[in-house]
Scaffold this active site. Structure first.
Site, PDB file in Angstrom:
ATOM      1  N   ARG A   1       0.912  -1.188  -0.078  1.00  0.00           N
ATOM      2  CA  ARG A   1       0.039   0.029   0.043  1.00  0.00           C
ATOM      3  C   ARG A   1       1.165   1.162   0.073  1.00  0.00           C
ATOM      4  NH1 ARG A   1      -3.006   1.083   5.392  1.00  0.00           N
ATOM      5  NH2 ARG A   1      -1.206   2.537   5.411  1.00  0.00           N
TER       6      ARG A   1
ATOM      7  N   HIS B   1      -4.012   4.743   4.562  1.00  0.00           N
ATOM      8  CA  HIS B   1      -5.176   3.929   4.601  1.00  0.00           C
ATOM      9  C   HIS B   1      -6.307   4.753   3.633  1.00  0.00           C
ATOM     10  CE1 HIS B   1      -8.417   1.411   5.583  1.00  0.00           C
ATOM     11  NE2 HIS B   1      -9.419   2.327   6.076  1.00  0.00           N
TER      12      HIS B   1
ATOM     13  N   TYR C   1       3.532   6.219  10.135  1.00  0.00           N
ATOM     14  CA  TYR C   1       3.935   5.088  10.932  1.00  0.00           C
ATOM     15  C   TYR C   1       4.890   4.129  10.091  1.00  0.00           C
ATOM     16  CZ  TYR C   1      -0.121   3.863   8.520  1.00  0.00           C
ATOM     17  OH  TYR C   1      -1.462   4.048   7.778  1.00  0.00           O
TER      18      TYR C   1
HETATM   19  C1  TPP Z   1     -15.031  -6.113  10.724  1.00  0.00           C
HETATM   20  C2  TPP Z   1     -14.348  -4.671  10.673  1.00  0.00           C
HETATM   21  N1  TPP Z   1     -13.437  -4.398  11.510  1.00  0.00           N
HETATM   22  C3  TPP Z   1     -12.901  -3.127  11.477  1.00  0.00           C
HETATM   23  C4  TPP Z   1     -13.061  -2.314  10.289  1.00  0.00           C
HETATM   24  C5  TPP Z   1     -12.422  -0.962  10.256  1.00  0.00           C
HETATM   25  N2  TPP Z   1     -11.298  -0.954   9.036  1.00  0.00           N
HETATM   26  C6  TPP Z   1     -11.813  -0.617   7.663  1.00  0.00           C
HETATM   27  S1  TPP Z   1     -10.459  -0.832   6.707  1.00  0.00           S
HETATM   28  C7  TPP Z   1      -9.380  -1.427   8.060  1.00  0.00           C
HETATM   29  C8  TPP Z   1      -8.175  -2.089   7.745  1.00  0.00           C
HETATM   30  C9  TPP Z   1      -8.271  -3.109   6.634  1.00  0.00           C
HETATM   31  O1  TPP Z   1      -6.829  -3.503   6.278  1.00  0.00           O
HETATM   32  P1  TPP Z   1      -6.811  -4.629   5.238  1.00  0.00           P
HETATM   33  O2  TPP Z   1      -7.924  -5.659   5.392  1.00  0.00           O
HETATM   34  O3  TPP Z   1      -5.336  -5.144   5.251  1.00  0.00           O
HETATM   35  O4  TPP Z   1      -7.086  -4.095   3.830  1.00  0.00           O
HETATM   36  P2  TPP Z   1      -6.223  -2.537   3.093  1.00  0.00           P
HETATM   37  O5  TPP Z   1      -7.170  -1.527   3.931  1.00  0.00           O
HETATM   38  O6  TPP Z   1      -4.929  -2.948   3.481  1.00  0.00           O
HETATM   39  O7  TPP Z   1      -6.705  -2.835   1.991  1.00  0.00           O
HETATM   40  C10 TPP Z   1     -10.147  -1.649   9.283  1.00  0.00           C
HETATM   41  C11 TPP Z   1      -9.518  -1.969  10.558  1.00  0.00           C
HETATM   42  C12 TPP Z   1     -14.137  -2.820   9.524  1.00  0.00           C
HETATM   43  N3  TPP Z   1     -14.415  -2.014   8.387  1.00  0.00           N
HETATM   44  N4  TPP Z   1     -14.499  -4.162   9.627  1.00  0.00           N
END
Ligand code: TPP
Ligand code: MG
Length: 337
Positions: free
Chosen positions: A240, A244, A252
């Site tokens: 990435r 986010h 970080y």
């Molecule tokens: C069940 C759940 N827990 C927490 C969140 C909040 N949240 C949204 S995106 C995210 C990070 C997700 O990381 P990853 O699965 O690695 O996907 P990336 O953003 O790296 O594409 C979080 C914690 C959520 N949407 N759903």
């Protein structure tokens, strides 16, 4: 080296470029306060989205997450729909009621992301079971991040799909981060593809920045799924390159690590391959870029000129609405086309 034709290779390149240009232009709109809500980049991950979706056939279904802009563009969603949606205009697929990629287009086999990560797995498994009961050989693809694989719904959905031998292609995007949580604090497994062993399905690791490798591994999985061989878990190793979302300066992240991955940018990598293969020269590249920029210019002008939704309609279509459902199934939105 690849089974894709020269025309298909140029199409893959155009789609990855469109993915990148749409996002770059959305950043400008975001900074002008014209994007409603967050902007989730897929910078550096375009090869994973495009390479996986390119392996599907017409009639297959795809449920993306918010970082899979390239996947929906590959399945025929227009940049105009995406930009209108990010700007929450009445002309957008959700009629201005939702943002980013949170929209469906069943006519094109696209089903909206669900914010609760992992939940798409049982949903897509259920859709594929329904398709099988109707006698169709539809293949379904959905995505999860490295962080998302830790939630229960991912496990339940994939386990059910494995037991039922459903044609589900599970794309795990290992991009090193789940918001600010690094993989080491997320999961003790050596690779996420190892999780496939627990479900009794094939697990593959692929270089997610190599679009041709991503396509090949996915195509094999799609063919096997359609022939009744059940799901495959494909872990695409990528990075990435942004925070986010646009609001996150990714303070970080180690700067040297970031720079190292910038050098592995999937787009110049494909350009080098296409040039060496004699499929794309400098003139061809410039023509594709100009075509993409023209398209995005026109789509932004359309979205900017479109009205916001009429507040009087805010409560319409919130619950099941037969007319709205019919229009969505036909892919007919207020914006026309
Ligand atoms: C069940 C759940 N827990 C927490 C969140 C909040 N949240 C949204 S995106 C995210 C990070 C997700 O990381 P990853 O699965 O690695 O996907 P990336 O953003 O790296 O594409 C979080 C914690 C959520 N949407 N759903
Ligand atoms: Mg991640």
């Amino acid at each position: 080296m690849t089974r894709l034709s020269a025309d298909q290779l140029r199409d893959v390149y155009r789609l990855m470029l469109l993915n990148r240009v749409v996002e770059e232009r959305l950043v400008n709109l975001y900074r002008q306060n014209k994007v409603v809500g967050g902007l989730y980049r897929s910078l550096g991950q375009e090869a994973t989205s495009v390479g996986t979706a390119f392996a599907l056939e017409p009639g297959d279904l795809l449920a993306p997450l918010i970082r899979n802009l390239g996947s929906v563009l590959t399945r025929g969603i227009s940049a105009r729909d995406v930009i209108s949606q990010y700007m929450a205009k009445a002309s957008s697929p959700s009629l201005g009621k939702d943002g980013n990629l949170h929209f469906s287009n069943p006519g094109k086999g696209i089903y909206a992301p669900i914010s609760m990560l992992g939940t798409l797995f049982p949903v897509v498994a259920g859709m594929l079971l329904a398709e099988r009961l109707k006698g169709r050989r539809t293949v379904g693809m959905t995505y999860i991040g490295d962080g998302g694989t830790s939630v229960g719904a991912f496990h339940e959905g994939l386990n059910f799909a494995a037991v039922q031998k459903l044609p589900l292609i599970a794309i795990v995007e290992f991009n090193h981060w789940a918001y600010s949580t690094p993989y080491e604090k997320q999961c003790a497994a050596k690779t996420l593809a190892d999780k496939a062993i627990g479900y009794g399905i094939p697990g593959e690791v692929v270089d997610g920045n190599d679009v041709l490798a991503v396509y090949e591994v996915t195509k094999r999985a799609v063919d096997r799924a359609r022939a009744g061989g059940g799901p495959t878990l494909i872990e695409a190793k990528t990075y990435r390159l942004k925070g986010h979302a646009e609001h996150d300066p990714q303070a970080y992240v180690d700067k040297a690590e970031l720079e190292e991955w910038r050098q592995r940018d999937p787009l110049p990598r494909l350009e080098r391959f296409l040039e060496a293969a004699g499929v794309l020269d400098e003139g061809g590249r410039a023509r594709i870029l100009a075509g993409v920029q023209d398209e995005v210019d026109t789509d932004i002008a359309f979205a900017e000129a479109s009205p916001f939704p009429d507040p009087a309609l805010a409560l319409e279509g919130v619950y099941a609405d037969a007319e709205l459902t019919r229009r969505l199934h036909e892919g007919v939105f207020v914006g026309g086309r």
